[in-house]
Scaffold this motif. Structure first.
Motif, PDB file in Angstrom:
ATOM      1  N   GLY A  98     -26.207  -4.778   1.478  1.00  0.00           N
ATOM      2  CA  GLY A  98     -26.118  -3.461   0.845  1.00  0.00           C
ATOM      3  C   GLY A  98     -25.893  -2.334   1.836  1.00  0.00           C
ATOM      4  O   GLY A  98     -25.542  -1.223   1.462  1.00  0.00           O
ATOM      5  N   GLU A  99     -26.081  -2.650   3.135  1.00  0.00           N
ATOM      6  CA  GLU A  99     -25.933  -1.617   4.161  1.00  0.00           C
ATOM      7  C   GLU A  99     -24.456  -1.289   4.402  1.00  0.00           C
ATOM      8  O   GLU A  99     -23.602  -2.153   4.316  1.00  0.00           O
ATOM      9  CB  GLU A  99     -26.569  -2.140   5.459  1.00  0.00           C
ATOM     10  N   GLU A 100     -24.176   0.001   4.686  1.00  0.00           N
ATOM     11  CA  GLU A 100     -22.831   0.415   5.089  1.00  0.00           C
ATOM     12  C   GLU A 100     -22.733   0.269   6.608  1.00  0.00           C
ATOM     13  O   GLU A 100     -23.596   0.753   7.327  1.00  0.00           O
ATOM     14  CB  GLU A 100     -22.588   1.890   4.723  1.00  0.00           C
ATOM     15  N   VAL A 101     -21.715  -0.445   7.085  1.00  0.00           N
ATOM     16  CA  VAL A 101     -21.563  -0.608   8.527  1.00  0.00           C
ATOM     17  C   VAL A 101     -20.186  -0.136   8.975  1.00  0.00           C
ATOM     18  O   VAL A 101     -19.252  -0.063   8.171  1.00  0.00           O
ATOM     19  CB  VAL A 101     -21.747  -2.081   8.965  1.00  0.00           C
ATOM     20  N   GLU A 102     -20.086   0.191  10.251  1.00  0.00           N
ATOM     21  CA  GLU A 102     -18.785   0.592  10.804  1.00  0.00           C
ATOM     22  C   GLU A 102     -18.089  -0.619  11.400  1.00  0.00           C
ATOM     23  O   GLU A 102     -18.741  -1.613  11.744  1.00  0.00           O
ATOM     24  CB  GLU A 102     -18.991   1.631  11.902  1.00  0.00           C
ATOM     25  N   ARG A 131     -19.288  -2.059   3.157  1.00  0.00           N
ATOM     26  CA  ARG A 131     -20.633  -2.383   2.698  1.00  0.00           C
ATOM     27  C   ARG A 131     -20.834  -3.897   2.745  1.00  0.00           C
ATOM     28  O   ARG A 131     -19.946  -4.668   2.363  1.00  0.00           O
ATOM     29  CB  ARG A 131     -20.806  -1.914   1.248  1.00  0.00           C
ATOM     30  N   ILE A 132     -22.012  -4.317   3.225  1.00  0.00           N
ATOM     31  CA  ILE A 132     -22.309  -5.751   3.276  1.00  0.00           C
ATOM     32  C   ILE A 132     -22.732  -6.211   1.890  1.00  0.00           C
ATOM     33  O   ILE A 132     -23.777  -5.799   1.384  1.00  0.00           O
ATOM     34  CB  ILE A 132     -23.427  -6.048   4.291  1.00  0.00           C
ATOM     35  N   GLU A 133     -21.879  -7.011   1.242  1.00  0.00           N
ATOM     36  CA  GLU A 133     -22.211  -7.521  -0.095  1.00  0.00           C
ATOM     37  C   GLU A 133     -23.332  -8.539   0.008  1.00  0.00           C
ATOM     38  O   GLU A 133     -24.316  -8.472  -0.721  1.00  0.00           O
ATOM     39  CB  GLU A 133     -20.979  -8.152  -0.749  1.00  0.00           C
TER      40      GLU A 133
END
Lengths: 498, 176
Positions: free
Chosen positions: B118-122, B146-148
């Protein structure tokens, strides 16, 4: 002195099998050890007895001294061969064996300890007048002091972190003007990485060769050199191709380096088989370290000397004198390591199940291999799957013979470094004997478009055959009899797995 | 029948036909006569091209990818027929905005997950830590997004090429 009655082999893979083979030839019963992952391994099948010692991870099996000693007690083994890797250079293990009344087939623990750490081995070698890389052992405090010391050593120099490792805190300094900034950045990097910003200096060897000396020493004060091995073709300090004699040194240098190897071994009271490693550059050699065990590449020495080094190890361990003062050597020998790794992906480990296997044979070719169809290559262990060794009267003939052998070799299911080794053997600089330890970093062999075209043609024919086979399996045999259908029928008749 | 064969990164069009005498192949305007017979059902073949014989080894790696061994050399090969080629091209077009599966290049043991589902990563930020041969390697996000989900858990052993995580690319996130 009585010979050994039963040898427990505290190792796995090709080296365990190697040791077991000699024991069988000498009529000495063997005990193999195996982890959960190695139940069906060749070393288990070819030993006389086999004992399970734990789950696959080495620290729960092959590194468990207590379980190994228990296995020896239960099977009545009177001696232990450690192979290479795992516990082979562990002095505590050697001592534990001796305390348990077992003969450790290797050097005495004090000799292992003396060669076990860089600082003490360097001091011992300096005392024994064995050349070491010129430099300071004590740290230098300031860039000015470093520049002063560097003048005495000679540029280029290497600044190295006292607390270092892993390439951090190391700077190559080519000239005095670069010292101040190199000192600051190296010290800062070392402080950040190891909490210790102190640095020391060494002569930087920018294009060294790795040349090592095989020694044998008995319990009666005899110590001989069996000659040198050239192990310069490496990647990440892992050797890929080894040979003897070295094409990079002449007879005088050879005599000097062999003499230094024997002196190094004598200085620590060495016994059994050992290897003294040197770096060689610009006509000088420098002690690197001593490997207090049998080396992976020992078969090239066997090929030119006619000696079985494991048999010699057993004799020495049983207390027999060597019985010779020097050993004549004949011809040239090369070894290629077949490691489970992918040279095209930075030598990343390669895992899988070996299904498709063809090992080389023919005149003067030796395969020391742990490979069999169905072998699962995992991440738990050393990536060495096999070694191919050849002998020939001259280096040129040995290279041609190894090319021929590697053309016969195929290991399917995992990637190996063997195709890369083949390309190295065909490289003009390698063939001239002109290389240093950075050879593989710069090595970029040209593609062979004609060969690739042949591969493309056969790959298409294979794909077409696969489609025909699939169609046959689904009962869609529509077309008239085509070559591909025949191919499919033959496969079906043979009962093709997969 | 036409195939697109990629060998060590270079594509060639190979056309195959059968006549009374066997397989006839055409590549880049040249004609060759081929033979290919399975030997042991395990990947060994007896091959010949224009009368020159070869011991060929073929190891399938799935999805039309092959590892071919010929005279000691190893070749990374992929073979597609015309239909597969067309569908692959269509896939590529459709895939641009969809979820991206992150796969490991090397086999290893998952040491730790370095981000949360669920986190947004670059792009380039570490997703997880993989240990292989005592070396730890960070697996970075191939694109921002976003990490599904993670497909693996710490302690798990993974083979090369297995899905590690699925990312939904951010609209503006550049692909690395």
């Amino acid at each position: 002195m009585a010979s050994l009655r039963k040898v427990l082999v505290a190792n796995r893979g090709e080296i365990a099998l190697r040791v077991i083979r000699t024991c069988r030839e000498r009529g000495i019963p063997t005990v193999a050890l195996y982890s959960e992952a190695d139940r069906n391994a060749l070393h288990v099948r070819f030993a006389d007895e086999a004992v399970w010692i734990g789950p696959a991870p080495p620290r729960e099996s092959y590194l468990r001294i207590d379980r190994i000693l228990e296995a020896a007690r239960r099977t009545g083994a009177d001696s232990v061969h450690p192979g290479y890797g795992f516990l082979a250079q562990n002095a505590e293990f050697a001592e534990s064996c001796e305390k348990a009344g077992l003969v450790f087939i290797g050097p005495p623990p004090p000799a292992m300890r003396a060669m076990g750490d860089k600082v003490s081995s360097r001091r011992t070698m300096v005392a024994a007048k064995v050349p070491v890389v010129p430099g300071t052992v004590d740290p230098v405090a300031t860039p000015e002091e470093a520049a002063r010391v560097a003048q005495g050593i000679g540029y280029p120099v290497a600044l190295k972190a006292v607390g270092g490792g892993g390439g951090k805190g190391i700077r190559r300094v080519a000239k005095p003007a670069d010292m101040a900034s190199a000192f600051r950045t190296a010290s800062g990097e070392a402080a950040a990485a190891f909490g210790d910003g102190r640095l020391y200096l060494e002569r930087y060897l920018d294009r060294p060769r790795h040349i090592e000396v095989q020694v044998l020493a008995d319990a009666h004060g005899n110590c001989v050199s069996l000659g040198e091995r050239e192990c310069t073709i490496q990647r990440r300090h892992q050797k890929l191709i080894e040979e003897t004699p070295s094409p990079g040194i002449d007879e005088r240098a050879r005599a000097a380096i062999e003499e230094a190897g024997v002196r190094a071994a004598r200085a620590v009271g060495y016994r059994n088989a050992g290897t003294v490693e040197f770096l060689w550059q610009d006509g000088s050699f420098y002690f690197l370290e001593m490997n207090t065990r049998l080396q992976v590449e020992h078969p090239v020495t066997e090929a030119v000397s006619g000696l079985d080094l494991v048999a010699e190890q057993l004799r020495i361990a049983a207390g027999e004198p060597l019985g010779y003062g020097s050993v004549p050597r004949r011809g040239h020998s090369i070894e290629v390591r077949v490691n489970a790794e992918d040279p095209e992906a930075g030598f990343a480990p390669s895992t899988g199940v070996v299904r498709n296997l063809r090992l080389p044979a023919g005149p003067f070719v030796r395969s020391d291999s742990a490979l069999y169809r169905g072998l699962e290559v995992t991440l738990h262990y050393d990536p060495i799957l096999a070694k191919v060794i050849v002998w020939a009267p001259t280096r040129g003939e040995a290279i041609a013979r190894m090319e021929r052998a590697l053309e016969e070799l195929h290991v399917g299911g995992v990637r190996t470094g063997a195709p890369l080794a083949l390309r190295v053997l065909r490289d003009p600089a390698y063939r001239r004997g002109e290389f240093d330890t950075h050879f593989l970093d710069r090595f970029a062999p040209a593609a062979d478009p004609a060969r690739e075209e042949i591969v493309a043609l056969l790959a298409a024919a294979y794909a077409r055959g696969e489609r025909e086979r699939a169609a046959l399996a689904e009962g869609r045999e529509g077309e008239a009899i085509s070559p591909w259908v025949l191919l499919g029928r033959e496969e079906r008749r043979r009962g093709r797995p997969r | 029948m036409k195939f697109t064969v990629e060998v060590n990164g270079r594509e060639r069009e190979v056309e195959l036909a059968a006549d009374g005498e066997g397989i006839l192949a055409r590549v880049e305007g040249r004609e060759h006569r081929l033979e290919l017979r399975p030997v042991d059902g395990l990947g060994q073949f007896a091959a010949s091209v224009d009368g020159r014989t070869f011991a060929l080894s073929v190891d399938g790696e799935g999805e039309g990818r092959l590892r071919i061994g010929l005279a000691g050399e190893g070749y990374a090969v992929s073979v597609k027929d015309e239909r597969q080629r067309a569908s692959r091209m269509a896939d590529r077009g459709a895939q641009a905005d969809g979820p991206r599966v992150v796969r490991g290049v090397i086999p290893g043991i998952v040491v730790a997950l370095l981000a949360r589902e669920g986190e947004e990563v670059e792009a380039g930020s570490p997703l997880l830590l993989l240990e292989a041969m005592k070396m730890q390697n960070e697996i970075p996000a191939p694109c921002g997004g976003r990490i599904e989900r993670f497909h693996v858990r710490p302690g798990e052993t993974v083979a090369a090429g297995v899905p590690l995580a699925t990312l939904t690319p951010a609209k503006s996130g550049g692909v690395r």
